[in-house]
Scaffold this active site. Sequence first.
Site, PDB file in Angstrom:
ATOM      1  N   SER A 112       0.832  -1.193   0.000  1.00  0.00           N
ATOM      2  CA  SER A 112       0.000   0.000   0.000  1.00  0.00           C
ATOM      3  C   SER A 112       0.878   1.259   0.000  1.00  0.00           C
ATOM      4  O   SER A 112       1.730   1.419  -0.872  1.00  0.00           O
ATOM      5  CB  SER A 112      -0.964  -0.035   1.191  1.00  0.00           C
TER       6      SER A 112
ATOM      7  N   ASP B   8     -10.009  -4.248  -5.949  1.00  0.00           N
ATOM      8  CA  ASP B   8      -9.436  -3.542  -4.801  1.00  0.00           C
ATOM      9  C   ASP B   8     -10.140  -2.205  -4.657  1.00  0.00           C
ATOM     10  O   ASP B   8     -10.053  -1.343  -5.546  1.00  0.00           O
ATOM     11  CB  ASP B   8      -7.931  -3.342  -5.028  1.00  0.00           C
TER      12      ASP B   8
ATOM     13  N   HIS C 143      -7.537  -5.237  -0.517  1.00  0.00           N
ATOM     14  CA  HIS C 143      -6.319  -4.419  -0.549  1.00  0.00           C
ATOM     15  C   HIS C 143      -5.151  -5.076   0.176  1.00  0.00           C
ATOM     16  O   HIS C 143      -4.069  -4.493   0.222  1.00  0.00           O
ATOM     17  CB  HIS C 143      -6.629  -3.047   0.077  1.00  0.00           C
TER      18      HIS C 143
END
Length: 267
Positions: free
Chosen positions: A95, A217, A245
């Site tokens: 991320s 996602d 995610h």
Amino acid sequence: MDVRRRNNVTLTGPADAPVVVLAHGFGCDQNMWRLVVPALAERYRVVLFDYVGSGGSDLSAWSEERYSSLDGYARDVTEVCEALDLERAVFVGHSVSAMIGVLAAQAAPERIGSLVMVAPSPCYIDDDGYRGGFTAEDIDELLGSLEANYLGWSSAMAPVIMGNPERPELGEELTNSFCATDPDIARVFARTTFLSDSRDDLKAVTVPTLVLECAHDAIAPREVGAYVHAAISSSHLVTLDATGHCPQLSAPEATARAILDFLEHRP
């Protein structure tokens, strides 16, 4: 300063093997990697750590000034690499850590030789010709809700971020991880994350890079993966048949396999 203690550094895998550094995202800690570590540690020296303010890090080392920008987190990365005397390590960032890795590789190119970006997003806010997945109003509302009631926000948002509603235990784990973070620290990290724009930094990436996205996602849509791949000429894009995610939790075998395949075949 004992960086190993400050960032709760742990090491596993053969001591003389090539090094892989695993970096967690917002609201998480190194425990989020536990399902992929065994596969990686068979052939690689795996470095795990917590950003200051997260997990088992030394909270007394946290300052709002340092961690109000991604550069502060990138300094954590470069200082961990320096403390371990790493050379040309593979940095795996989940991320927001994907962009933190970009900054760290720029700051210490001798320390980081390859990048793996897991569900990356260089900018979460839509712009002309760019789809980040959120409007500016969406992000303002998200941050306002987080700051007004962090625990309530965590309970509501973590399952959305995780996806996989048919596996509620995954959303519960992420909720618990969020809730274990000090709300004041989480507020700063959230603003640093969701208001960041690292699109220009991608152009400077020249090291071998794997862009690893999920098919579905809610935080980093497929358009973002395509954008990152197009911006980094040295990148390879892989789309996991996974939802959410956090594929290191929802699809750990496929995630580990994709990372290992990249490691074995990178230039």
